[in-house]
Design an enzyme around this catalytic site. Structure first.
Site, PDB file in Angstrom:
ATOM      1  N   HIS A 269       0.818  -1.282   0.090  1.00  0.00           N
ATOM      2  CA  HIS A 269       0.018   0.026   0.103  1.00  0.00           C
ATOM      3  C   HIS A 269       0.803   1.276  -0.020  1.00  0.00           C
ATOM      4  CE1 HIS A 269       0.863  -0.676   4.253  1.00  0.00           C
ATOM      5  NE2 HIS A 269       0.523   0.786   4.535  1.00  0.00           N
TER       6      HIS A 269
ATOM      7  N   HIS B 257       1.400   4.111   1.984  1.00  0.00           N
ATOM      8  CA  HIS B 257       2.003   4.940   2.948  1.00  0.00           C
ATOM      9  C   HIS B 257       3.285   4.958   2.985  1.00  0.00           C
ATOM     10  CE1 HIS B 257      -1.932   4.251   5.774  1.00  0.00           C
ATOM     11  NE2 HIS B 257      -2.006   5.192   4.862  1.00  0.00           N
TER      12      HIS B 257
ATOM     13  N   ASP C 221       5.959   4.961   4.980  1.00  0.00           N
ATOM     14  CA  ASP C 221       6.868   4.099   5.731  1.00  0.00           C
ATOM     15  C   ASP C 221       6.823   2.713   4.893  1.00  0.00           C
ATOM     16  OD1 ASP C 221       4.185   3.611   6.461  1.00  0.00           O
ATOM     17  OD2 ASP C 221       4.974   2.529   8.375  1.00  0.00           O
ATOM     18  N   HIS C 222       6.158   2.624   3.852  1.00  0.00           N
ATOM     19  CA  HIS C 222       6.177   1.384   2.887  1.00  0.00           C
ATOM     20  C   HIS C 222       6.665   1.798   1.633  1.00  0.00           C
ATOM     21  CE1 HIS C 222       3.572  -1.318   5.660  1.00  0.00           C
ATOM     22  NE2 HIS C 222       3.476  -0.150   6.418  1.00  0.00           N
TER      23      HIS C 222
ATOM     24  N   HIS D 139      -7.252  -0.776   5.534  1.00  0.00           N
ATOM     25  CA  HIS D 139      -6.219   0.179   6.147  1.00  0.00           C
ATOM     26  C   HIS D 139      -6.090   1.242   5.062  1.00  0.00           C
ATOM     27  CE1 HIS D 139      -2.686   1.523   8.422  1.00  0.00           C
ATOM     28  NE2 HIS D 139      -1.909   1.322   7.367  1.00  0.00           N
TER      29      HIS D 139
ATOM     30  N   ASP E 272      -0.160  -4.020   6.197  1.00  0.00           N
ATOM     31  CA  ASP E 272      -0.905  -3.502   7.733  1.00  0.00           C
ATOM     32  C   ASP E 272      -2.107  -3.954   7.816  1.00  0.00           C
ATOM     33  OD1 ASP E 272       1.709  -2.215   8.085  1.00  0.00           O
ATOM     34  OD2 ASP E 272       0.750  -0.107   7.728  1.00  0.00           O
TER      35      ASP E 272
ATOM     36  N   HIS F 207       4.728  -4.370  11.012  1.00  0.00           N
ATOM     37  CA  HIS F 207       5.199  -3.854  12.238  1.00  0.00           C
ATOM     38  C   HIS F 207       5.406  -4.712  13.335  1.00  0.00           C
ATOM     39  CE1 HIS F 207       4.796   0.217  10.655  1.00  0.00           C
ATOM     40  NE2 HIS F 207       3.752  -0.140   9.999  1.00  0.00           N
TER      41      HIS F 207
END
Length: 257
Positions: free
Chosen positions: A56, A58, A60-61, A112, A131, A169
């Site tokens: 996805h 975001h 941090d990905h 998410h 996530d 995570h």
């Protein structure tokens, strides 16, 4: 067999590095930071990063994608319905891809984010779920609805029990503390919380999990269980007729836990 290592990033992210020793090729899942991957490649001369798998959008990905692609020429695969930097191949539900000689099935798991996908490898029982499903928990609903997330988790829960769950995570301890609040009399949650507490004190990561373990101890996969329904109804002071309503109650509870 593919070797899988966790490359830590930020405060609690894991970048999953898949390695095929025969070809000296590797692939990475959700590289929010390029530095850990580049450091690994520098420490392993002769290896080539061939693929970047993204679940996805975001940051941090995806934050490391463009740097890795520029350095290695790796192919970038990600959800067709999200803005993924450097993406070469957009993926949708039930697409099939080949990475490091293995076939993966794409599973759409909105909740998410709306375009979130997971990657499932049947022969080696591997699931890279970003996530969506966490060890002992699930992701927050930033874009999707409780109904969407409940259905997405149901698709993952239907995979074989031996399926290894590679989420992104290190949230397991906090998730299990919540699970115990929901089901204080569940012995499998108590045992798992004690085990993960020991692991974390020793500096050991808590992943991967597996689907069988999640079905036994993750409240978000247990919304049809009487004890979980009762906990949600007591907290809300009203009955919940559908498992998706129980899920919505749990997610709102966890958001404030």
């Amino acid at each position: 067999m593919i070797r899988i290592d966790a490359l830590p990033a930020f405060t609690d992210n894991y970048l999953w590095l898949l390695q095929d020793a025969a070809s000296q090729r590797c692939a990475v899942v959700d590289p929010g930071d390029a530095a850990p991957v580049l450091a690994w490649l520098q420490a392993h001369p002769g290896w080539q990063l061939s693929d970047i798998l993204v679940t996805h959008h975001h940051f941090d990905h995806v934050g490391g994608i463009e740097g890795l692609k520029a350095a290695t020429g790796a192919r970038v695969l990600g959800p067709a319905d999200e803005n993924i930097p450097g993406r070469d191949l957009g993926l949708s539900d039930n697409d099939s891809i080949e990475v490091l000689g293995l076939k993966f099935r794409v599973i759409a798991v909105p909740g998410h984010t709306l375009g979130h996908i997971a990657y499932y490898q049947a022969e080696q029982h591997l699931l890279f779920c970003g996530d969506t499903l966490f060890a002992g928990g699930c992701g927050r609903l930033f874009e999707g609805t409780p109904q969407q997330m409940h259905e997405s988790l149901g698709r993952l829960a239907a995979l074989p029990g031996a399926t290894q769950v590679y989420c992104t995570h290190e949230y397991t301890l906090s998730n299990l503390r919540f699970a115990q609040a929901v089901e204080p009399d569940n012995p499998q949650i108590a045992a798992r919380l004690a085990e993960v507490s020991r692991w974390r004190e020793a500096g050991r990561i808590s992943l991967p999990s597996n689907i069988a373990l999640e079905l036994a101890s993750n409240p978000f996969l247990r919304t049809a269980e009487a004890a979980v329904i009762g906990a949600a109804e007591r907290r809300d002071g009203r009955p919940h007729a559908e498992p998706s309503a129980v899920f919505a109650s749990l997610r709102a509870w966890k958001d404030q836990f």
